[in-house]
Design a protein around this motif. Sequence first.
Motif, PDB file in Angstrom:
ATOM      1  N   GLU A 552       0.818  -1.211   0.000  1.00 21.87           N
ATOM      2  CA  GLU A 552       0.000   0.000   0.000  1.00 21.87           C
ATOM      3  C   GLU A 552       0.852   1.261   0.000  1.00 21.87           C
ATOM      4  O   GLU A 552       1.848   1.345   0.715  1.00 21.87           O
ATOM      5  CB  GLU A 552      -0.936   0.012   1.212  1.00 21.87           C
ATOM      6  CG  GLU A 552      -2.096  -0.957   1.097  1.00 21.87           C
ATOM      7  CD  GLU A 552      -3.245  -0.617   2.027  1.00 21.87           C
ATOM      8  OE1 GLU A 552      -3.681   0.560   2.029  1.00 21.87           O
ATOM      9  OE2 GLU A 552      -3.688  -1.519   2.754  1.00 21.87           O
ATOM     10  N   PHE A 553       0.413   2.236  -0.795  1.00 21.56           N
ATOM     11  CA  PHE A 553       0.996   3.568  -0.808  1.00 21.56           C
ATOM     12  C   PHE A 553       0.109   4.484   0.039  1.00 21.56           C
ATOM     13  O   PHE A 553      -1.042   4.150   0.325  1.00 21.56           O
ATOM     14  CB  PHE A 553       1.080   4.102  -2.236  1.00 21.56           C
ATOM     15  CG  PHE A 553       2.156   3.459  -3.074  1.00 21.56           C
ATOM     16  CD1 PHE A 553       3.119   2.625  -2.509  1.00 21.56           C
ATOM     17  CD2 PHE A 553       2.219   3.692  -4.447  1.00 21.56           C
ATOM     18  CE1 PHE A 553       4.110   2.033  -3.285  1.00 21.56           C
ATOM     19  CE2 PHE A 553       3.206   3.107  -5.230  1.00 21.56           C
ATOM     20  CZ  PHE A 553       4.146   2.275  -4.647  1.00 21.56           C
ATOM     21  N   PRO A 554       0.611   5.649   0.426  1.00 20.68           N
ATOM     22  CA  PRO A 554      -0.183   6.564   1.269  1.00 20.68           C
ATOM     23  C   PRO A 554      -1.474   6.999   0.570  1.00 20.68           C
ATOM     24  O   PRO A 554      -1.493   7.278  -0.630  1.00 20.68           O
ATOM     25  CB  PRO A 554       0.754   7.758   1.472  1.00 20.68           C
ATOM     26  CG  PRO A 554       2.127   7.217   1.247  1.00 20.68           C
ATOM     27  CD  PRO A 554       1.979   6.161   0.202  1.00 20.68           C
ATOM     28  N   LYS A 555      -2.556   7.056   1.342  1.00 21.32           N
ATOM     29  CA  LYS A 555      -3.824   7.557   0.830  1.00 21.32           C
ATOM     30  C   LYS A 555      -3.829   9.078   0.890  1.00 21.32           C
ATOM     31  O   LYS A 555      -3.171   9.672   1.742  1.00 21.32           O
ATOM     32  CB  LYS A 555      -4.988   7.012   1.665  1.00 21.32           C
ATOM     33  CG  LYS A 555      -5.077   5.497   1.703  1.00 21.32           C
ATOM     34  CD  LYS A 555      -6.181   5.060   2.665  1.00 21.32           C
ATOM     35  CE  LYS A 555      -6.236   3.549   2.808  1.00 21.32           C
ATOM     36  NZ  LYS A 555      -7.245   3.122   3.811  1.00 21.32           N
ATOM     37  N   ASN A 556      -4.602   9.696  -0.012  1.00 18.11           N
ATOM     38  CA  ASN A 556      -4.679  11.164   0.022  1.00 18.11           C
ATOM     39  C   ASN A 556      -5.873  11.656   0.829  1.00 18.11           C
ATOM     40  O   ASN A 556      -6.068  12.858   0.970  1.00 18.11           O
ATOM     41  CB  ASN A 556      -4.725  11.738  -1.398  1.00 18.11           C
ATOM     42  CG  ASN A 556      -5.965  11.344  -2.170  1.00 18.11           C
ATOM     43  OD1 ASN A 556      -6.929  10.818  -1.608  1.00 18.11           O
ATOM     44  ND2 ASN A 556      -5.939  11.585  -3.466  1.00 18.11           N
ATOM     45  N   GLY A 557      -6.680  10.735   1.352  1.00 18.17           N
ATOM     46  CA  GLY A 557      -7.807  11.131   2.187  1.00 18.17           C
ATOM     47  C   GLY A 557      -9.115  11.293   1.450  1.00 18.17           C
ATOM     48  O   GLY A 557     -10.157  11.538   2.063  1.00 18.17           O
ATOM     49  N   ASP A 558      -9.108  11.147   0.119  1.00 15.95           N
ATOM     50  CA  ASP A 558     -10.327  11.344  -0.664  1.00 15.95           C
ATOM     51  C   ASP A 558     -11.358  10.243  -0.454  1.00 15.95           C
ATOM     52  O   ASP A 558     -12.507  10.380  -0.890  1.00 15.95           O
ATOM     53  CB  ASP A 558      -9.989  11.417  -2.159  1.00 15.95           C
ATOM     54  CG  ASP A 558      -9.471  12.781  -2.563  1.00 15.95           C
ATOM     55  OD1 ASP A 558      -9.614  13.713  -1.758  1.00 15.95           O
ATOM     56  OD2 ASP A 558      -8.935  12.905  -3.680  1.00 15.95           O
ATOM     57  N   GLU A 559     -10.956   9.150   0.210  1.00 14.63           N
ATOM     58  CA  GLU A 559     -11.893   8.048   0.387  1.00 14.63           C
ATOM     59  C   GLU A 559     -13.119   8.453   1.210  1.00 14.63           C
ATOM     60  O   GLU A 559     -14.161   7.799   1.168  1.00 14.63           O
ATOM     61  CB  GLU A 559     -11.190   6.852   1.044  1.00 14.63           C
ATOM     62  CG  GLU A 559     -10.687   7.085   2.456  1.00 14.63           C
ATOM     63  CD  GLU A 559      -9.304   7.719   2.515  1.00 14.63           C
ATOM     64  OE1 GLU A 559      -8.780   7.871   3.625  1.00 14.63           O
ATOM     65  OE2 GLU A 559      -8.772   8.074   1.440  1.00 14.63           O
ATOM     66  N   LYS A 560     -13.016   9.553   1.947  1.00  8.02           N
ATOM     67  CA  LYS A 560     -14.173  10.024   2.716  1.00  8.02           C
ATOM     68  C   LYS A 560     -15.244  10.640   1.814  1.00  8.02           C
ATOM     69  O   LYS A 560     -16.423  10.690   2.182  1.00  8.02           O
ATOM     70  CB  LYS A 560     -13.723  11.056   3.754  1.00  8.02           C
ATOM     71  CG  LYS A 560     -12.827  10.497   4.844  1.00  8.02           C
ATOM     72  CD  LYS A 560     -12.475  11.549   5.875  1.00  8.02           C
ATOM     73  CE  LYS A 560     -11.655  12.681   5.267  1.00  8.02           C
ATOM     74  NZ  LYS A 560     -11.241  13.679   6.299  1.00  8.02           N
ATOM     75  N   ASP A 561     -14.841  11.107   0.645  1.00 12.68           N
ATOM     76  CA  ASP A 561     -15.772  11.796  -0.248  1.00 12.68           C
ATOM     77  C   ASP A 561     -15.913  11.122  -1.605  1.00 12.68           C
ATOM     78  O   ASP A 561     -16.773  11.509  -2.400  1.00 12.68           O
ATOM     79  CB  ASP A 561     -15.307  13.242  -0.474  1.00 12.68           C
ATOM     80  CG  ASP A 561     -15.102  13.994   0.824  1.00 12.68           C
ATOM     81  OD1 ASP A 561     -16.048  14.024   1.628  1.00 12.68           O
ATOM     82  OD2 ASP A 561     -13.997  14.529   1.038  1.00 12.68           O
ATOM     83  N   PHE A 562     -15.067  10.127  -1.894  1.00  8.85           N
ATOM     84  CA  PHE A 562     -14.993   9.562  -3.238  1.00  8.85           C
ATOM     85  C   PHE A 562     -14.876   8.049  -3.138  1.00  8.85           C
ATOM     86  O   PHE A 562     -13.998   7.528  -2.466  1.00  8.85           O
ATOM     87  CB  PHE A 562     -13.787  10.155  -3.964  1.00  8.85           C
ATOM     88  CG  PHE A 562     -13.570   9.621  -5.355  1.00  8.85           C
ATOM     89  CD1 PHE A 562     -14.563   9.715  -6.308  1.00  8.85           C
ATOM     90  CD2 PHE A 562     -12.360   9.037  -5.709  1.00  8.85           C
ATOM     91  CE1 PHE A 562     -14.364   9.238  -7.588  1.00  8.85           C
ATOM     92  CE2 PHE A 562     -12.142   8.566  -6.990  1.00  8.85           C
ATOM     93  CZ  PHE A 562     -13.145   8.667  -7.927  1.00  8.85           C
ATOM     94  N   GLY A 563     -15.781   7.351  -3.793  1.00  6.32           N
ATOM     95  CA  GLY A 563     -15.764   5.905  -3.747  1.00  6.32           C
ATOM     96  C   GLY A 563     -17.158   5.352  -3.520  1.00  6.32           C
ATOM     97  O   GLY A 563     -18.084   6.066  -3.109  1.00  6.32           O
TER      98      GLY A 563
END
Length: 750
Positions: A552-563
């Motif tokens: 795994e690479f670092p997440k950018n945090g967009d998973e809270k709004d995108f997916g």
Amino acid sequence: MKFRPALVLLLALTVPCVFAQSAADLGAGATGRKAATWPLAPTAEEALAAQLSARFLTRFHYDAQPLDDAMSARIYTAYLKLLDGEKVFFTDADLAKFAPLKTQLDDAIWNQNLSAPFSIFNVYVQRAVERMTYARELLKKGFDFSLDENYTFDREHADWPKDQAALDNLWRERTKNDWLRLKLAGKDDAEIRKTLDKRYALYIERIKQLDSEDAFQSFMTAYAETTDPHTDYLGPRVAENFDIAMKLSLEGIGAQLQSRDDNTMIVKLIPGGPAMKSHKFKPGDRILAVGQGASGPLVDVVGWRIDDVTALIRGKKGTVVRLEVLPADVGLDGKHELVTLVRDKINLEDAAASKKVIEIKDGDVTRKIGVIDLPSFYSDFGARSEGDKDYRSTTRDVAKLIGELKQEGVQGIVVDLRNNGGGSLAEANAMTGLFIDKGPVVQVRDARGEVQQQGDDDAGMAWSGPLAVLVNRGSASASEIFTAAIQDYHRGLVVGEPTFGKGTVQNLVDLDRFVQGDSEKPQLGELKMTIQEFFRIDGGSTQLKGVTPDIEFPKNGDEKDFGESTYPNALKWTQIPPADYKPVANLAAYLPQLEHLHDARVAKSPSWKLMLDELAQYRIMRDKTSISLNLAAREAERKQQDKLQSEFRARHKAIDGTDALLADEDSVLDDGLNANERSLKSELKQEADAKKAKDVQLNETAHILFDAVGLIKADSALAEQVLPYGGKYSNSYLAAITLAKPPVVPAAGH
């Protein structure tokens, strides 16, 4: 009945302009184009298309739901969100007037009487122009930036304004912020007033170009996406663009166009197209008029909407089109040129699979790693069904690229699926077959609960060496089918961020097939409807969960709004029995070693550290929901951002010779302008600089494969475990790689 298999993620639908003009001011129409008849009213074809769509959705959808009062209420909520998601146009008084319609939208569809949803749309238009007119009046007065006040720009969870006074105050804050952004970017008051007045006036002008198809598209989008997140209605305009995206070709002149002010501007010339071959066009040229054939009248297109201009320019291969052009380098009062072109088939190569080779050097060892960049899973279904032996498809293109990479002597291949939103299910299945010998690839369950397997029946592999699949949150649907199969077979390493989490299959229904008519022109559009759910061969689903990378690479945090998990009406995660398959290798045999090498490398990598710092800054900017309207406070904040970005640019310069920042608008210093207000030359330069910037994640993925090759070479027993089928198909690969020192694996915990 025309069903075309298409597994796609959220293809962009045309949504009406956020800012519009009131019905009372719509008489003149845009320059050179007849105004719409206001208020907008539905056509008979649109009413029929809505009813036909409802018949399909309530009978054949994977999770069929009745179109009743309960569904009407959900459509109502989705429709208001689509029109006024920021809650900046409607007030509580408007909502009170709309309230009786909340349970009438189902009747509107079944009875082919769409006056209810159109009435809401027309009020939206009226309110929008009132707001833009109010904003233009505010510009005449100016603003006091010494006051200590804040503007909340993220209104997703806000209430609609209570009354007109609350709405006026909201727009005062919005307009004040627009002014302040330009002021902080160095513009003087006169220039700011001119820029914003022109911007707001153009917004108003655009409403004159809206028609019933725009209103209908908005309403049907609300209905379709209420059923599930990936069911969509595609009006005739949208359906045409969808078809182009799937087959990667069209018939026209080969020029990418963009609206700038009242003009249609050439942004890019497509290689091999008639426009480029003519040597008479360049980016920045403005198209003023279009004529059909060698002598047809020239139609003035100044002020037209971009899709209408495009419709005039596109046409059948071999036909003639004439363009009156104002060259970019002669100024607005320069001499016009008339150019005659013969339309041709245009292949959209920028959206096709492409390759490159990365040379990784570590100590005294250098290895070539091939990269296949795949933006989507495309296929020209029409050409294939007509027996065209040269039809375009992802699998064909990728097979060819693999052959070329083998000729170039690569020792590993990375398939880059970042931001690949999907496409054809058949192509995801077929492309997997390039990397495995035989076996199932995906399981598909229909609404009756019947499960079918799809897989690769052809023996042999196009590539038998080390493989990595690079993914991120934007990798969805068909991308997840391919990635999951590669992971379940242990055929390759999955690297990057967890994927989107879309596990459903859609088919296209051509609604025109169900009515009698003589017109060859599409009238009713198409319905992209969820009909199946797909499952991994291990029995699990990618729905909601996506595919979790091995490294795994670092997440950018967009998973809270995108997916997928962000949709309230997404299907739940389920699982079924696994298919009859066996992993072709055991990548766990060297995964810990590869992770240790990766961790040790990135811990001392300036590029990786810079990426982490930029991501941290991006998260800070993205998480902001309000901003000060005080000049001194904003100047201090901008000074701090400017310093930080200067440091980022300096670090980029030292690392890769470019000064490109993280490619996201939230991380770039705000210039106060909208995209179409910036210089095209500067915009193109920014894009070019971004392409030159070092792709840290891709390079690290290539380095992981570099390590894998070294470990394979150093240990023949390990090679038998991690190469497919115990190395059965990899003798030629093993013979080809050059002997080198094995990588030094750090001890656990280091």
